[in-house]
Design an enzyme around this catalytic site. Structure first.
Site, PDB file in Angstrom:
ATOM      1  N   ASP A  24      37.149 -17.631 -13.816  1.00 46.46           N
ATOM      2  CA  ASP A  24      37.348 -17.844 -15.232  1.00 46.46           C
ATOM      3  C   ASP A  24      36.025 -17.543 -15.926  1.00 46.46           C
ATOM      4  O   ASP A  24      34.965 -17.648 -15.321  1.00 46.46           O
ATOM      5  CB  ASP A  24      37.784 -19.295 -15.469  1.00 46.46           C
ATOM      6  CG  ASP A  24      38.151 -19.547 -16.923  1.00 46.46           C
ATOM      7  OD1 ASP A  24      38.211 -20.719 -17.308  1.00 46.46           O
ATOM      8  OD2 ASP A  24      38.369 -18.566 -17.668  1.00 46.46           O
ATOM      9  N   SER A  25      36.075 -17.205 -17.208  1.00 54.01           N
ATOM     10  CA  SER A  25      34.882 -16.693 -17.884  1.00 54.01           C
ATOM     11  C   SER A  25      33.927 -17.757 -18.372  1.00 54.01           C
ATOM     12  O   SER A  25      32.807 -17.460 -18.734  1.00 54.01           O
ATOM     13  CB  SER A  25      35.315 -15.875 -19.094  1.00 54.01           C
ATOM     14  OG  SER A  25      36.073 -16.736 -19.944  1.00 54.01           O
ATOM     15  N   GLY A  26      34.398 -19.011 -18.419  1.00 55.31           N
ATOM     16  CA  GLY A  26      33.570 -20.032 -19.051  1.00 55.31           C
ATOM     17  C   GLY A  26      34.133 -20.393 -20.417  1.00 55.31           C
ATOM     18  O   GLY A  26      33.687 -21.345 -21.056  1.00 55.31           O
ATOM     19  N   PHE A  60      37.063 -21.647 -21.277  1.00 55.47           N
ATOM     20  CA  PHE A  60      37.752 -22.938 -21.378  1.00 55.47           C
ATOM     21  C   PHE A  60      36.796 -24.103 -21.581  1.00 55.47           C
ATOM     22  O   PHE A  60      37.116 -25.093 -22.242  1.00 55.47           O
ATOM     23  CB  PHE A  60      38.631 -23.191 -20.154  1.00 55.47           C
ATOM     24  CG  PHE A  60      39.331 -24.514 -20.212  1.00 55.47           C
ATOM     25  CD1 PHE A  60      38.991 -25.541 -19.333  1.00 55.47           C
ATOM     26  CD2 PHE A  60      40.303 -24.760 -21.172  1.00 55.47           C
ATOM     27  CE1 PHE A  60      39.617 -26.775 -19.400  1.00 55.47           C
ATOM     28  CE2 PHE A  60      40.941 -25.996 -21.257  1.00 55.47           C
ATOM     29  CZ  PHE A  60      40.598 -27.003 -20.372  1.00 55.47           C
ATOM     30  N   GLN A 120      45.368 -14.574 -27.105  1.00 54.21           N
ATOM     31  CA  GLN A 120      45.185 -15.807 -27.864  1.00 54.21           C
ATOM     32  C   GLN A 120      46.141 -15.807 -29.064  1.00 54.21           C
ATOM     33  O   GLN A 120      47.107 -15.045 -29.089  1.00 54.21           O
ATOM     34  CB  GLN A 120      43.726 -15.943 -28.305  1.00 54.21           C
ATOM     35  CG  GLN A 120      42.750 -16.152 -27.167  1.00 54.21           C
ATOM     36  CD  GLN A 120      42.931 -17.510 -26.496  1.00 54.21           C
ATOM     37  OE1 GLN A 120      43.596 -18.403 -27.018  1.00 54.21           O
ATOM     38  NE2 GLN A 120      42.349 -17.657 -25.321  1.00 54.21           N
ATOM     39  N   GLY A 130      45.076 -20.075 -24.327  1.00 55.44           N
ATOM     40  CA  GLY A 130      45.185 -20.936 -25.484  1.00 55.44           C
ATOM     41  C   GLY A 130      46.345 -21.889 -25.449  1.00 55.44           C
ATOM     42  O   GLY A 130      46.674 -22.532 -26.445  1.00 55.44           O
ATOM     43  N   ASP A 158      47.332 -21.157 -12.510  1.00 49.70           N
ATOM     44  CA  ASP A 158      46.269 -21.971 -11.907  1.00 49.70           C
ATOM     45  C   ASP A 158      46.280 -23.327 -12.600  1.00 49.70           C
ATOM     46  O   ASP A 158      46.680 -23.432 -13.757  1.00 49.70           O
ATOM     47  CB  ASP A 158      44.894 -21.331 -12.126  1.00 49.70           C
ATOM     48  CG  ASP A 158      44.312 -21.672 -13.501  1.00 49.70           C
ATOM     49  OD1 ASP A 158      43.428 -22.565 -13.579  1.00 49.70           O
ATOM     50  OD2 ASP A 158      44.775 -21.064 -14.496  1.00 49.70           O
ATOM     51  N   CYS A 166      58.338 -31.739   4.771  1.00 48.69           N
ATOM     52  CA  CYS A 166      57.149 -30.925   4.531  1.00 48.69           C
ATOM     53  C   CYS A 166      56.459 -30.588   5.845  1.00 48.69           C
ATOM     54  O   CYS A 166      56.177 -31.474   6.647  1.00 48.69           O
ATOM     55  CB  CYS A 166      56.188 -31.683   3.610  1.00 48.69           C
ATOM     56  SG  CYS A 166      54.642 -30.812   3.318  1.00 48.69           S
ATOM     57  N   CYS A 203      53.403 -29.511   6.279  1.00 51.42           N
ATOM     58  CA  CYS A 203      51.945 -29.460   6.190  1.00 51.42           C
ATOM     59  C   CYS A 203      51.316 -30.366   7.246  1.00 51.42           C
ATOM     60  O   CYS A 203      51.971 -31.282   7.745  1.00 51.42           O
ATOM     61  CB  CYS A 203      51.462 -29.832   4.787  1.00 51.42           C
ATOM     62  SG  CYS A 203      51.254 -31.596   4.486  1.00 51.42           S
ATOM     63  N   CYS A 250      51.742 -34.215   6.673  1.00 51.55           N
ATOM     64  CA  CYS A 250      53.068 -34.790   6.898  1.00 51.55           C
ATOM     65  C   CYS A 250      53.476 -34.716   8.353  1.00 51.55           C
ATOM     66  O   CYS A 250      54.281 -35.519   8.823  1.00 51.55           O
ATOM     67  CB  CYS A 250      54.095 -34.089   6.007  1.00 51.55           C
ATOM     68  SG  CYS A 250      53.869 -34.505   4.262  1.00 51.55           S
ATOM     69  N   HIS A 272      48.159 -31.727   1.421  1.00 52.79           N
ATOM     70  CA  HIS A 272      49.597 -31.809   1.177  1.00 52.79           C
ATOM     71  C   HIS A 272      49.959 -31.200  -0.172  1.00 52.79           C
ATOM     72  O   HIS A 272      50.931 -30.443  -0.280  1.00 52.79           O
ATOM     73  CB  HIS A 272      50.091 -33.252   1.237  1.00 52.79           C
ATOM     74  CG  HIS A 272      51.491 -33.380   0.709  1.00 52.79           C
ATOM     75  ND1 HIS A 272      52.604 -33.060   1.452  1.00 52.79           N
ATOM     76  CD2 HIS A 272      51.949 -33.695  -0.534  1.00 52.79           C
ATOM     77  CE1 HIS A 272      53.695 -33.209   0.705  1.00 52.79           C
ATOM     78  NE2 HIS A 272      53.317 -33.593  -0.511  1.00 52.79           N
TER      79      HIS A 272
END
Lengths: 391, 466
Positions: A94-96, A98, A191, A218, A268, A306, A308, A311, A336
């Site tokens: 990410d660019s910074g 946020f 945006q 945004g 994300d 599950c 994983c 579990c 998990h």
């Protein structure tokens, strides 16, 4: 301009959902995909081997944080962020941008860039489009995000329009500043807040730039869900089909499923990993607060279905007890939760490939909510807009 | 209890004291074994701190015995009762032997809570008082493979009176007898072994009495309590352990509680100890440090053509241990959280751009996959992964040390190991030899740029490492 190649594998004939193979420098990525967030060059408490073992093909790092500590020069010396954290698959940074919203007390925006006051030593740093791209070039991520002028989705008025236009100008500056266009894929970020006209104007402009992918930015910042989904679907309506669409900051299961139906490919969110550290385990019927007294004597695993590592070996009761004794309890839940998110997306993708995504949506919602009258109305509306009727 | 299934097979006894062998017959089916001298795997509620099974199993030669403490388990007695399957199953421990100790060696208890009939442990919710009856009830729900009997060990503070020490011996024997009675009448504890606990503080006669009396009981082995790091200096500890060893049968194991520093381990092996609690790697991890001391005895310093190694002789009466963080040479006995000279402090700025592994040649997951600069970053940013990676490395390093210790005993190379211990300061950085002597590079490693601790240094030449 180079890739990532977004090879369509299947398209849902009912909704706007797609299944694609994204060919990125470090490996292919199957979409729709959820990307876990490893802000400071690590996924909290999880080794890269564990992350790889869960089937993760791409995860996030953060330019603002890594730019502060340990700094781009050190990471460049370490052979980029891949080398530094020893992650062999893909990275998205990410660019910074946020942080402008999340750390708004510490920042000030103008045409040049964002001025941040470092929380560590009080020093002022200017994050300009050029600086952000320079840091991301040093980090060497497979996908980089433009620096955008981010306003909180709850802000209204002229600031929103100003930010939208500035983001376009900053996109051009980012494109110009990118030293590695053939190895690092610079995505634009749409945006325009919750204003359809502004969004459309932004889409019209940004889609004229030859970038390998688009993010919808945004949103996911506390706005009404009714506004949220309308902006998402407006955006996907005007984004090119052959390029990936990344909806930033979205991670709740229901949101993921609905936004895939609305045409998004990549997501994300810190939520699954953050909530894990508080003992909240994600399951197909919601979530389970492991630290809660009611699980002290519950000898089942978090989710009996599950597969994983958590579990397969541990019970809710053991994890409940372990939270009183050792930090590893958090790691078990983190594993998990990542497994849950990745499995969800894998199932979504498979159902698109098999041509049964609408049925998947219906059975997903049935599992998640005790009864149809509990379905969130925004989700019902959003799904209806792409031809999926829930009971 | 008839003859216990645990058997100590000694292959060597060096100078009548150091023992090398294998502890056999461990576990319910008796098929596990542990090489001796050796350490137990330290755990919090059955989990090695910071680690899940995946990260734990990147380690080779994990000790076959996991130590679980009543301080972590006692508060879950009701849960275990309802579970009915025993602690191992509850914790997802499939193929390990579980030893249950009373206290956590890494967490000293506040004194003043022991009575004639009770001892206390501290769980997450506070103090839990144990009578022998409650202690044994908990053991029944845990179903360990072996446990130490309840003991009054509140004697590790200096200046404990003779009267108090005598009481600790008497109480501990009484607790043992009561434990054994309940044990022998319990179906649930069939096949579980009991270790007696030797008390007596720093008084030789009490130690000998405690050992002698405990040895009369049908126990499978002996815990040596009250010798925790910081409770007394090594000379006295060695003396007392030797005295205890004289009273104990040769063919039963001796487990020393609360001692984990490599130099102390070495000295205690020489005094006749077989087993140690494996908590030291955890303590090193918690202070953001990595074990880095060399224990490679295959490097023979007496090779022809090479300069003989320097020996850093510590002036005995100063009892100064370099690296205790006190540049003026003052002793810091008793503070287990202090960094030792066996480790490097990865938070130090010098590691910011050090792209070497924690220890060159270490095959652990951390050293194979990551660098000092990354660990430094994780520590500076308070990331959870730091604990995971350090725990892996520190445990691997410690296991390796014990392995070498056994090898040294097998091949009569214990002296070599001692000497490497003593020049361990020189192993973690490079040194230049100047014409008029040498750089006090040893001291810069400790963060003391040009100050000298009050240690007498006799050096000829420092042997260059790599």
């Amino acid at each position: 301009e180079a890739g990532p190649n977004c090879n369509s594998v299947a398209e849902c004939p009912v909704t706007k959902a797609r299944a694609c193979d994204l060919i990125l420098p470090h490996s292919a990525v199957s979409t729709p995909v959820f990307m876990p967030v490893g802000t400071q060059g690590t996924l909290k408490g999880i080794t890269v081997d564990q992350l790889d073992g869960l089937g993760c093909q791409i995860c996030l790092g953060n330019t603002y944080h890594l730019g502060m500590r340990p700094g781009p020069d050190l990471i460049e010396k370490a052979n980029g962020l891949h080398g530094f954290m020893n992650w062999k698959k893909n990275l998205l940074t990410d660019s910074g941008g946020f942080q402008m919203v999340s750390l708004v007390e510490l920042s000030e925006v103008n045409e040049e860039g964002v001025k941040f006051k470092s929380p560590y030593d009080g020093k002022e740093i200017l994050l300009s489009p050029e600086k952000s791209i320079s840091i991301q070039n040093s980090l060497g991520s497979d996908i980089m995000m433009q620096l955008d002028d981010v306003v909180s989705s709850t802000v209204t008025g002229p600031r929103v329009e100003e930010a939208m236009h500035r983001s376009i100008r900053w996109l051009d500056r980012c494109i110009a500043a990118n030293k590695n266009p053939d190895k690092q894929n610079l995505f634009a970020i749409i945006q325009g807040g919750l204003n359809a006209d502004l969004r459309k104007a932004c889409l019209d402009e940004m889609t004229q730039r030859n970038v390998p992918g688009f993010a919808i930015g945004g949103l996911s910042g506390g706005e009404e869900k009714d506004d949220f989904w309308r902006m998402v679907t407006l955006s996907t309506d005007h984004l090119p089909r052959e390029k990936p669409r990344y909806l930033m900051g979205v991670g709740y299961a229901v949101d993921l499923v609905v936004c895939v139906a609305l045409g998004c490919d990549m997501f994300d969110c810190v939520f699954p990993t953050r909530t894990a550290r508080f003992g909240s385990a994600l399951v197909p019927w919601g979530s389970l607060q492991v630290k809660h007294k009611q699980y002290a004597k519950d000898f089942q695993p978090i989710d009996p279905d599950c597969p994983c590592p958590t579990c397969k070996r541990h019970s809710r009761a053991y994890l409940h007890a372990l939270f009183k004794s050792d930090t590893s309890a958090m790691h078990h839940i983190t594993i998990h939760n990542i497994a849950y998110q990745l499995t969800l997306m894998r199932s979504v993708r498979q159902s698109i490939v098999d041509g049964r995504f609408p049925e998947f949506i219906r059975s997903f919602m049935k599992q998640m909510f005790p009864s149809p009258d509990q379905y969130p109305s925004w989700a019902v509306d959003a799904l209806a807009s792409v031809n999926v009727t829930l009971e | 209890m008839a003859g216990s299934r645990i058997k100590l097979e000694l292959s060597r006894v060096v100078q009548g004291e150091s023992r090398l062998g294998v502890l056999k017959g461990l576990g319910r089916t008796g098929q596990h074994c542990l090489e001796v001298p050796g350490c137990l795997l330290y755990s919090h509620l059955g989990t090695v701190p910071h680690l899940t099974q995946d990260t734990l199993h990147t380690l080779k030669n994990i000790p076959a015995v996991t130590q679980v403490t009543l301080s972590s388990v006692a508060e879950h007695q009701e849960v275990l009762q309802e579970f009915k399957g025993g602690f191992k199953k509850f914790a997802g421990l499939h193929d390990t032997v579980v030893y249950c100790s009373l206290h956590d060696p890494a967490a000293l208890c506040p004194p003043g809570y022991t009575t004639n009939k009770t001892v206390s442990v501290w769980g997450s919710g506070g103090r839990i008082e144990l009578t022998v009856a409650k202690f044994m009830a908990i053991q029944k729900t845990i179903q360990p493979d072996w446990y130490q009997s309840m003991a009054d060990g509140e004697t590790w503070q200096s200046n404990t009176s003779r009267k108090r020490l005598r009481k600790s011996v008497d109480r501990t024997l009484a607790h043992l007898d009561e434990c054994l009675t309940i044990h022998q009448n319990s179906q649930d504890l069939q096949g579980v072994e009991v270790f007696g606990v030797v008390e007596g503080g720093d008084i030789l006669e009490e130690r000998a009495r405690s050992a002698r009396e405990t040895a009369k009981r049908p126990v499978a082995g002996f815990c040596l309590d009250g010798f925790q790091t910081g409770s007394m200096d090594q000379t006295l500890r060695t003396q007392l352990i030797k005295a205890i060893a004289k009273e104990l049968p040769e063919d039963k194991p001796r487990l020393l509680q609360g001692v984990g520093r490599p130099d102390e381990v070495l000295a205690c092996v020489e005094a006749g100890v077989d087993l140690f609690e494996g908590f030291f790697p955890f303590q090193v991890t918690e202070r953001g440090c990595a074990l880095s001391f060399s224990f490679d005895i295959s490097l023979d310093p007496e090779r022809a053509g090479r300069a003989p190694p320097a020996v850093l002789e510590l002036n005995d009466d100063e009892t100064c241990r370099a690296g205790e963080g006190q540049p003026n040479g003052e002793v810091t006995d008793g503070d287990q959280t202090q960094m030792t000279s066996f480790e490097i402090n990865l938070k130090d700025k010098r590691y910011h751009d050090d792209f070497r592994p924690l220890v060159e040649g270490c095959g652990c997951y951390c050293c194979v996959n990551h660098q000092r600069a990354y660990l430094h970053h994780l520590l500076v940013t308070n990331e959870l992964l730091a604990g995971v990676l350090l725990m892996i490395h520190n445990t691997a390093h410690y296991i390796g040390f014990f392995s070498t210790l056994r090898e040294a005993l097998a091949n009569d190379k214990l002296d070599l190991l001692k000497r490497r211990q003593v020049i361990l300061i020189a192993t973690s950085f490079s040194v230049t030899v100047t014409p008029d002597g040498f750089e006090s590079a040893a001291l810069s490693h400790l963060g003391m740029e040009s100050k000298h601790p009050r240690v007498k240094i006799n050096m000829t030449l420092i042997w260059l490492q790599e």
